[in-house]
Design a protein around this motif. Structure first.
Motif, PDB file in Angstrom:
ATOM      1  N   THR A 190      -7.596  -1.997  -3.180  1.00 43.25           N
ATOM      2  CA  THR A 190      -6.470  -1.860  -3.145  1.00 43.25           C
ATOM      3  C   THR A 190      -6.189  -2.345  -1.852  1.00 43.25           C
ATOM      4  O   THR A 190      -4.897  -2.003  -1.169  1.00 43.25           O
ATOM      5  CB  THR A 190      -5.408  -0.809  -2.974  1.00 43.25           C
ATOM      6  OG1 THR A 190      -6.373   0.040  -3.216  1.00 43.25           O
ATOM      7  CG2 THR A 190      -6.525  -0.592  -4.656  1.00 43.25           C
ATOM      8  N   GLY A 191      -7.193  -3.464  -0.842  1.00 41.24           N
ATOM      9  CA  GLY A 191      -7.047  -3.565   0.322  1.00 41.24           C
ATOM     10  C   GLY A 191      -5.783  -4.745  -0.132  1.00 41.24           C
ATOM     11  O   GLY A 191      -4.869  -5.179  -0.980  1.00 41.24           O
ATOM     12  N   THR A 192      -4.967  -5.365   1.540  1.00 44.29           N
ATOM     13  CA  THR A 192      -3.986  -5.882   1.340  1.00 44.29           C
ATOM     14  C   THR A 192      -4.032  -7.015   0.693  1.00 44.29           C
ATOM     15  O   THR A 192      -3.177  -7.493  -0.432  1.00 44.29           O
ATOM     16  CB  THR A 192      -3.034  -6.102   2.644  1.00 44.29           C
ATOM     17  OG1 THR A 192      -3.657  -5.377   4.179  1.00 44.29           O
ATOM     18  CG2 THR A 192      -2.098  -6.815   2.773  1.00 44.29           C
ATOM     19  N   ALA A 193      -5.192  -7.699   1.044  1.00 43.34           N
ATOM     20  CA  ALA A 193      -5.808  -8.825   0.382  1.00 43.34           C
ATOM     21  C   ALA A 193      -5.043  -9.160  -1.046  1.00 43.34           C
ATOM     22  O   ALA A 193      -4.926  -9.556  -1.934  1.00 43.34           O
ATOM     23  CB  ALA A 193      -6.576 -10.037   0.987  1.00 43.34           C
ATOM     24  N   HIS A 226      -4.166  -6.168  -2.504  1.00 45.04           N
ATOM     25  CA  HIS A 226      -2.923  -6.421  -3.522  1.00 45.04           C
ATOM     26  C   HIS A 226      -1.690  -7.150  -3.399  1.00 45.04           C
ATOM     27  O   HIS A 226      -0.596  -7.253  -4.671  1.00 45.04           O
ATOM     28  CB  HIS A 226      -1.970  -5.113  -2.601  1.00 45.04           C
ATOM     29  CG  HIS A 226      -1.327  -4.752  -2.894  1.00 45.04           C
ATOM     30  ND1 HIS A 226      -0.734  -3.339  -3.552  1.00 45.04           N
ATOM     31  CD2 HIS A 226       0.599  -4.755  -2.540  1.00 45.04           C
ATOM     32  CE1 HIS A 226       1.139  -3.684  -3.572  1.00 45.04           C
ATOM     33  NE2 HIS A 226       1.431  -4.186  -2.996  1.00 45.04           N
ATOM     34  N   VAL A 227      -2.204  -8.382  -2.784  1.00 45.42           N
ATOM     35  CA  VAL A 227      -1.237  -9.239  -2.715  1.00 45.42           C
ATOM     36  C   VAL A 227      -1.324  -9.690  -3.836  1.00 45.42           C
ATOM     37  O   VAL A 227      -0.265 -10.125  -5.018  1.00 45.42           O
ATOM     38  CB  VAL A 227      -1.156 -10.208  -1.680  1.00 45.42           C
ATOM     39  CG1 VAL A 227      -0.205 -11.010  -1.581  1.00 45.42           C
ATOM     40  CG2 VAL A 227      -0.845  -9.266  -0.521  1.00 45.42           C
ATOM     41  N   LYS A 228      -2.590  -9.670  -4.492  1.00 44.68           N
ATOM     42  CA  LYS A 228      -2.849 -10.778  -5.521  1.00 44.68           C
ATOM     43  C   LYS A 228      -2.924  -9.711  -6.894  1.00 44.68           C
ATOM     44  O   LYS A 228      -3.856  -9.911  -8.135  1.00 44.68           O
ATOM     45  CB  LYS A 228      -4.242 -11.685  -5.322  1.00 44.68           C
ATOM     46  CG  LYS A 228      -4.334 -12.332  -4.020  1.00 44.68           C
ATOM     47  CD  LYS A 228      -5.250 -14.143  -4.651  1.00 44.68           C
ATOM     48  CE  LYS A 228      -4.864 -14.735  -3.500  1.00 44.68           C
ATOM     49  NZ  LYS A 228      -5.229 -15.897  -2.985  1.00 44.68           N
ATOM     50  N   ASP A 262      -3.201  -4.404  -8.720  1.00 40.21           N
ATOM     51  CA  ASP A 262      -2.236  -2.657  -9.479  1.00 40.21           C
ATOM     52  C   ASP A 262      -2.314  -2.907 -10.828  1.00 40.21           C
ATOM     53  O   ASP A 262      -3.328  -2.086 -12.056  1.00 40.21           O
ATOM     54  CB  ASP A 262      -0.974  -2.632  -9.532  1.00 40.21           C
ATOM     55  CG  ASP A 262      -0.593  -1.919  -8.679  1.00 40.21           C
ATOM     56  OD1 ASP A 262      -1.963  -1.831  -7.422  1.00 40.21           O
ATOM     57  OD2 ASP A 262      -0.207  -1.881  -7.946  1.00 40.21           O
ATOM     58  N   ARG A 299     -10.282   1.205  -0.244  1.00 35.68           N
ATOM     59  CA  ARG A 299      -9.558   0.136   0.593  1.00 35.68           C
ATOM     60  C   ARG A 299     -10.941  -0.705   1.244  1.00 35.68           C
ATOM     61  O   ARG A 299     -11.206  -0.271   1.954  1.00 35.68           O
ATOM     62  CB  ARG A 299      -8.983   1.343   2.069  1.00 35.68           C
ATOM     63  CG  ARG A 299      -8.080   2.443   1.131  1.00 35.68           C
ATOM     64  CD  ARG A 299      -6.698   1.915   0.775  1.00 35.68           C
ATOM     65  NE  ARG A 299      -5.896   3.364   0.783  1.00 35.68           N
ATOM     66  CZ  ARG A 299      -4.411   3.160   0.634  1.00 35.68           C
ATOM     67  NH1 ARG A 299      -4.456   2.293  -0.374  1.00 35.68           N
ATOM     68  NH2 ARG A 299      -4.011   4.792  -0.145  1.00 35.68           N
ATOM     69  N   CYS A 300      -9.683  -1.901   1.385  1.00 33.21           N
ATOM     70  CA  CYS A 300     -10.703  -2.983   1.573  1.00 33.21           C
ATOM     71  C   CYS A 300     -12.340  -2.920   1.612  1.00 33.21           C
ATOM     72  O   CYS A 300     -12.420  -2.155   2.294  1.00 33.21           O
ATOM     73  CB  CYS A 300     -10.204  -3.005   2.662  1.00 33.21           C
ATOM     74  SG  CYS A 300     -10.311  -4.684   3.578  1.00 33.21           S
ATOM     75  N   ALA A 309     -13.939  -7.805   1.608  1.00 34.11           N
ATOM     76  CA  ALA A 309     -14.699  -8.709   0.649  1.00 34.11           C
ATOM     77  C   ALA A 309     -12.986 -10.008   0.405  1.00 34.11           C
ATOM     78  O   ALA A 309     -12.883 -10.512  -0.614  1.00 34.11           O
ATOM     79  CB  ALA A 309     -14.955  -8.991  -0.264  1.00 34.11           C
ATOM     80  N   CYS A 310     -12.160 -10.030   1.456  1.00 36.47           N
ATOM     81  CA  CYS A 310     -10.504 -10.749   0.925  1.00 36.47           C
ATOM     82  C   CYS A 310     -10.385 -12.030   0.527  1.00 36.47           C
ATOM     83  O   CYS A 310      -9.538 -12.400   0.276  1.00 36.47           O
ATOM     84  CB  CYS A 310     -10.512  -9.902   2.254  1.00 36.47           C
ATOM     85  SG  CYS A 310     -10.199  -8.476   3.210  1.00 36.47           S
ATOM     86  N   GLY A 311     -12.014 -12.730   0.819  1.00 36.71           N
ATOM     87  CA  GLY A 311     -12.148 -14.292   0.592  1.00 36.71           C
ATOM     88  C   GLY A 311     -12.212 -14.371  -1.030  1.00 36.71           C
ATOM     89  O   GLY A 311     -11.765 -15.450  -2.134  1.00 36.71           O
ATOM     90  N   LEU A 312     -12.553 -13.548  -1.750  1.00 45.17           N
ATOM     91  CA  LEU A 312     -12.296 -13.474  -2.522  1.00 45.17           C
ATOM     92  C   LEU A 312     -11.499 -12.696  -3.852  1.00 45.17           C
ATOM     93  O   LEU A 312     -11.511 -12.401  -4.622  1.00 45.17           O
ATOM     94  CB  LEU A 312     -14.079 -12.521  -3.317  1.00 45.17           C
ATOM     95  CG  LEU A 312     -15.111 -13.015  -2.601  1.00 45.17           C
ATOM     96  CD1 LEU A 312     -16.087 -12.541  -2.799  1.00 45.17           C
ATOM     97  CD2 LEU A 312     -15.446 -14.739  -2.997  1.00 45.17           C
ATOM     98  N   GLY A 340     -15.216 -11.120  -7.887  1.00 40.86           N
ATOM     99  CA  GLY A 340     -13.981 -11.410  -7.412  1.00 40.86           C
ATOM    100  C   GLY A 340     -14.436 -12.832  -7.487  1.00 40.86           C
ATOM    101  O   GLY A 340     -15.111 -13.608  -7.310  1.00 40.86           O
TER     102      GLY A 340
END
Lengths: 627, 191
Positions: B114-117, B119-121, B124, B153-154, B157-160, B172
């Motif tokens: 549920t990290g930022t990236a 969450h934005v994608k 939830d 939290r994060c 692996a935000c790139g995925l 991902g």
């Protein structure tokens, strides 16, 4: 023999071989790059005895030079993984599957042909076959990340071929500690973990402290959601971190170092463990390093999942086996830190820059970046951009330029905001696109560089929800020591949840601002002091979105499911229209309406029974029913 | 899970029927006097390499949890003895960090980032679909003891993004409607 792949003008091959480099960073591995590696390694090892390799390499042919398959750390181009690069030609294949391996060997390696379908497709739809032609790479200045994705992180020989451990030798044998920290000070290196404190000055303080026992700690408790540069550095180039640490130990007079690393990064832990073992074997750690008489030991401490432990006093409490709650400063760690001894804490990225500064000098480092923010910074760019991943660019580029390096906005989405610096940072809007990104410029705008996480958001992202998201995070991670942070963040979160549920009340915006100021003033550590930033900065730049939620039950981005929530069917007064005539107040049978004559009235949705009498009474139609 | 087999033999209840006990898991509240000596020795040997005053508490807790999947009460008593401190200090430290569990977990941990990236994608929606599929709330264990869903939290692996980490495998990017398919992979494994 086809020779369509030519040797580039600046061949970099660490041992003279043609290298088929398969990224084994976390991103690529989860896309299956480990299987691609295995398959390629098998095919290529079968090739070595074959004489039908058609890849040309300068004046030599492959059979003499050899070809090898290599695993590397993160290349940064995570979204397009698994990545396979053929060096020294710099041919890059993206999204390679096991099924492509045979093609790569047959067509590229045996026949020298570029496979178009595997090449990166730029925004104009052109296929780019070499990293030298892809703006994601050409626009970067990879200094700290210089070796990541190029060398085998498990090989100290490869690190040495890239001048690895030269800086250590220079520092230990040709410089005294004072010269080392002065060089770093002159370079203008500032802490990359968020604070931006001058590293050389920090080292000087620790050096000045009078104690037999001193420590240095590498902070790799990278808790900011959306940031992963420290993970990549430790996974991709662990020896650089060790070298930086030993130099820091020498400059500060410490003989013991620790790396504090998140337990969530198992691969990074494995790589640094292995690198530490090798460094001991090679004499870069332990007693009498490189015969200079300097001793330095290095151990690993694993974090246990607490964001606040990125704060230095909390981090040290955690190493001492206690709950990670910050303590007041002074005393600063440089005077009394771990086990009450002088301690220097540096971020991993900061340490990775140190060997470069010692090798090349302060002036060289200063050619990058700006006067006050020298050097480069790695950014983890994610969200609604074409190429999410890790990039290193000079300080002082504008936001717009950074987004361009990341390939621009994804598809035809419209830019709306960036969130920079994680939960301590803030949101910046379109008007900031031409603002140079430095430590100080961000601080002025109520954001902060933080560790360099940068999440780009398009117009379908609700800014109130983004603020709620970060408050949810900090509220959860608050250690509970300071009441302003413990209770204040909870109260702010309650209000934000109400607003995003369509139950916002007039006065909420003022309450948020008020709470934010109180939390900032009344909290001890950086977590509390900066916790309100995401809310305050979105209020600053996107207040109209908050208003739309509260007064019009509308989410302009269409993300929040409003519609009154549990208050459906009750009535609300449009604050902008209300003239304060008190007619509704008098008409209400349950006294749900409050307000002074001439001022905006409010209906308490908890009391309202939805009878509609106020609507009848209102002379200007300012009252409406919640859906 | 070799250790679980030994645990089967280890609960020393009042009506000791060790062979009949096939729950396979030490009750979370079993104290040092409720488990057999071998079990205590197992923990002691796990802790010994790290025990060095209070600085050894967290590495000890991590070693025990790696073995048992959670921290039974008796293990914290052993750690307190080995690290020369009180159980209150050990529990105080353990309960502060989100990494430590005091109840047995599911066989597979399903971590929704549920990290930022993420969450934005749409993290939830993924979490909701997974909870529905497994019929379990976040933080709880499924009835068959196979899965626990948690929010993390994060994972870097935000790139995925958005990602789900099952045990140590990162999956991902994931479409919310396809999220339950990831679970199938691990269910089949058991069958």
């Amino acid at each position: 023999m086809s020779q369509s792949i030519q040797r580039p003008s600046d061949p970099d091959t660490v041992d003279g071989n043609v290298r088929v480099v398969v990224c084994q960073g976390t991103g690529c591995v989860s896309s299956g790059s480990d299987e691609v590696y295995d398959a390629l390694a098998e095919e290529i090892s079968a090739l070595e005895s074959s004489d039908d390799v058609a890849l040309s390499y300068g004046d030599g042919n492959l059979e003499e030079l050899g070809i090898e398959t290599k695993a590397s750390g993160c290349h940064g181009f995570c979204e397009l993984g698994p990545l396979v690069r053929i060096d020294p030609m710099h041919v890059l294949y993206t999204q390679v599957g096991v099924e492509d391996v045979e093609d790569i060997v047959e067509r590229t390696i045996k026949s020298g042909e570029i496979i178009d379908e595997l090449c990166f497709e730029d925004a104009e739809g052109n296929r780019q076959s070499r990293t030298d032609d892809i703006s994601f790479y050409t626009e970067q200045n990879r200094l700290a990340l210089g070796n990541c994705g190029d060398i085998d992180p498990e090989s100290v020989e490869e690190y040495r071929l890239r001048d690895g451990y030269d800086a250590l030798e220079t520092a230990l044998s040709e410089m005294d500690p004072k010269e080392v920290y002065e060089e770093v000070e002159d370079a203008g290196l500032r802490g990359r973990g968020g604070g931006g404190f001058p590293t050389g000055t920090k080292w000087k303080f620790a050096n000045d402290a009078d104690s037999e026992e001193k420590y240095v700690i590498a902070n790799c408790d990278e808790g900011d959601p959306g940031a992963f540069m420290d993970r990549c550095l430790v996974e991709g180039d662990p020896h650089r971190v060790i070298e930086g640490m030993v130099i820091a130990g020498y400059a500060t007079g410490a003989n013991q170092g620790y790396i504090y690393i998140r337990a969530e990064y198992p691969l990074a832990i494995e790589r640094i463990e292995q690198a530490i073992d090798t460094a001991y074997e090679e004499g870069y750690l332990g007693e009498d390093i490189l015969g200079t008489g300097f001793d330095f030991d290095f151990g690993i401490e694993q974090g246990a999942g607490a964001f606040v432990c990125g704060e230095e006093t909390a981090l040290m409490a955690s190493i001492e086996g206690q709950a990670g709650r910050p303590t007041p400063r002074p005393p600063y760690p440089a005077q009394s830190g771990l086990n009450d001894q002088p301690t220097t804490i540096n971020n991993v990225e900061t340490l990775s820059n140190v060997p470069l500064i010692i090798d090349n000098g302060a002036e060289w480092f200063r050619q990058y970046g700006t006067e006050d923010s020298a050097g480069t910074k790695t950014f983890a760019v994610s969200g609604d951009v074409s190429a999410t991943g890790l990039m290193e660019i000079p300080m002082g580029l504008t936001l717009e330029e950074i987004i361009e390096v990341a390939g621009g906005m994804e598809g035809d989405s419209e830019f709306k905001a960036v969130q920079i610096g994680g939960p301590s940072g803030g949101c910046l809007a379109e008007k900031h696109l031409d603002m140079p990104v430095t430590f100080d410029s961000l601080q002025e705008e109520g954001a902060m560089l933080g560790s360099g996480g940068l999440v780009v958001m398009d117009d379908e992202t609700c800014m109130v929800d983004v603020a709620r998201f970060f408050l949810d995070f900090t509220q959860d991670e608050s250690c509970g020591k300071c009441p302003t942070c413990r209770i204040g963040t909870k109260k702010m979160l309650d209000i934000l949840e109400r607003i995003t549920n369509g139950e916002g009340k007039p006065g909420d915006i003022e309450r948020l601002r008020d709470l934010g100021d109180t939390i900032t003033e009344g909290s001890l550590c950086g977590l509390g002091k900066t916790a309100p930033n995401p809310v305050l900065s979105t209020l600053e730049h996107f207040e109209e979105e908050y208003e739309a939620h509260i007064y019009d039950d509308e989410c302009p981005a269409g993300e929040c499911e409003l519609g009154g929530g549990s208050h459906a069917g009750t009535y609300k007064i449009a604050a902008a229209e209300c003239v304060g005539c008190q007619q509704c107040l008098n008409a209400c049978p349950v006294d749900a309406i409050d307000g002074e004559q001439g001022e905006t009235h409010e209906i308490d949705p908890e009391t309202c029974i939805g009878c509609g009498q106020c609507v009848e009474a209102c002379p200007i139609d300012a009252i409406s029913q919640r859906a | 899970m070799a250790s679980l087999d030994s645990i089967k033999q280890s609960v020393r209840g009042s009506d000791t029927d060790v062979d009949g006990d096939d729950s396979g898991i030490i009750p979370a509240d079993a104290g040092i006097d409720d488990v057999c000596d071998e079990e205590v020795e197992t923990v002691r040997s796990l802790v010994a390499p790290h025990a060095d005053g209070e600085g050894g508490i967290i590495p000890s807790l991590q070693a025990v949890q790696n073995e048992y999947g959670y921290l039974p009460r008796f293990s914290m008593q052993v750690i307190a003895e080995e690290c020369d401190t009180t159980i209150a200090r050990v529990f105080g430290t353990a309960s502060f960090y989100s990494q430590f569990y005091f109840e047995p977990r599911g066989e597979h941990s399903v971590k929704v980032c549920t990290g930022t990236a993420c969450h934005v994608k749409g993290a939830d929606d993924i979490s909701e679909n997974l909870q529905e599929e497994l019929d379990v709330e976040t933080g709880e264990v499924t009835d068959d003891g196979q899965f626990t869903i948690e929010h993390v939290r994060c994972v870097g692996a935000c790139g995925l993004a958005p990602v789900v980490v099952v045990d140590d495998d990162v999956h991902g990017p994931i479409e919310a409607e396809n999220a339950p398919e990831i679970i199938d992979e691990y269910t089949d494994e058991e069958a």
